[in-house]
Enzyme design. Sequence first.
Site, PDB file in Angstrom:
ATOM      1  N   ASP A 160      34.987  12.592   4.473  1.00  0.00           N
ATOM      2  CA  ASP A 160      34.214  12.114   5.315  1.00  0.00           C
ATOM      3  C   ASP A 160      34.618  11.607   6.567  1.00  0.00           C
ATOM      4  O   ASP A 160      35.412  10.729   6.716  1.00  0.00           O
ATOM      5  CB  ASP A 160      33.255  10.991   4.833  1.00  0.00           C
ATOM      6  CG  ASP A 160      32.246  11.758   3.742  1.00  0.00           C
ATOM      7  OD1 ASP A 160      31.338  12.348   4.375  1.00  0.00           O
ATOM      8  OD2 ASP A 160      32.037  11.355   2.727  1.00  0.00           O
ATOM      9  N   ASP A 187      39.942   8.137   8.913  1.00  0.00           N
ATOM     10  CA  ASP A 187      38.781   7.802  10.142  1.00  0.00           C
ATOM     11  C   ASP A 187      38.349   6.373   9.667  1.00  0.00           C
ATOM     12  O   ASP A 187      37.727   5.734  10.681  1.00  0.00           O
ATOM     13  CB  ASP A 187      37.666   8.626  10.166  1.00  0.00           C
ATOM     14  CG  ASP A 187      36.811   8.612   9.070  1.00  0.00           C
ATOM     15  OD1 ASP A 187      35.532   8.234   9.326  1.00  0.00           O
ATOM     16  OD2 ASP A 187      37.035   8.518   7.925  1.00  0.00           O
ATOM     17  N   ASP A 208      41.381  12.410   4.059  1.00  0.00           N
ATOM     18  CA  ASP A 208      40.265  11.790   3.823  1.00  0.00           C
ATOM     19  C   ASP A 208      39.246  13.177   4.027  1.00  0.00           C
ATOM     20  O   ASP A 208      39.779  14.066   4.572  1.00  0.00           O
ATOM     21  CB  ASP A 208      40.081  10.657   4.728  1.00  0.00           C
ATOM     22  CG  ASP A 208      38.503  10.143   4.444  1.00  0.00           C
ATOM     23  OD1 ASP A 208      38.155   9.974   3.225  1.00  0.00           O
ATOM     24  OD2 ASP A 208      37.850   9.912   5.317  1.00  0.00           O
TER      25      ASP A 208
END
Length: 276
Positions: free
Chosen positions: A58, A218, A56
């Site tokens: 961000d 996250d 990922d």
Amino acid sequence: MSTLATSLHLFNPISRTKPNFSTLIPSVFSASSTSYPINSNTSLSFIAPLEAILFDIDGTLCDSDPLHFYAFRDMLQEIGFNDGSPIDEEFFINNISGKHNEELCTVLLPDWEFEKAMKFMVDKEALFRRLAAEQLEPISGLNNLCKWVEDLGLKRAAVTNAPRSNAELLISMLKLQDYFEVVVLAEECARPKPFPDPYLKALNTLKVSPNHTFVFEDSVSGIKAANEAGMPAVGMATRNPEQMLLDAGASLVIKDYNDPKLWENLQEMVQRKLPL
């Protein structure tokens, strides 16, 4: 003043002080229904010899959640959201973090026409990019991990719900323009995370099996997307609570890329040339 109320004043784009998301443990997320081990940090020994790692962007490659939080807090307050009271970190984690902008239109602005709500999201992303251009920081240890992956010749992709302009800016600022073999944007897939479509597209493009691949994520939506695509996820507890990520289905949770738990797993794979 409460801790949450006080925390609203902790982060501004000038001081670089960031809100402490990791102290909040929301209870609204249900446990994943996947077959991956959850609720405890575990080895990733069930992965076959590793071929690829998917990332990922961000909150995973870079510490961007505080910037998204500030942008949403500022703009929502301007339009009188929540009777003009600024959102706090708990609201951000429970209702915003990891979600795609189209979904956020219905979550945050259900009474607005869709075009108007999407214009709000476009403006918010522009504010985020202005903040990121000045303050973006990579997750600690990222460069060492990237070198390790590259030295082993593993395939890699970035997979994100972020719009193209955000993804391109962040990857450029992190000097990773030539690192990823593919960048998959959810906006170019049939469905965004938490659906598996973006990760399935990455697997197909790289021509690798989910049995040979794991994901760094996250967010709850990203972990669920990875699991639904048949891959285990390593949760990045940079801002979101560790237990929340475990409950979502993360097989392992680390604080950053220097975490000894991560390197124990990676080194075991290299030494044994067997499952990670």
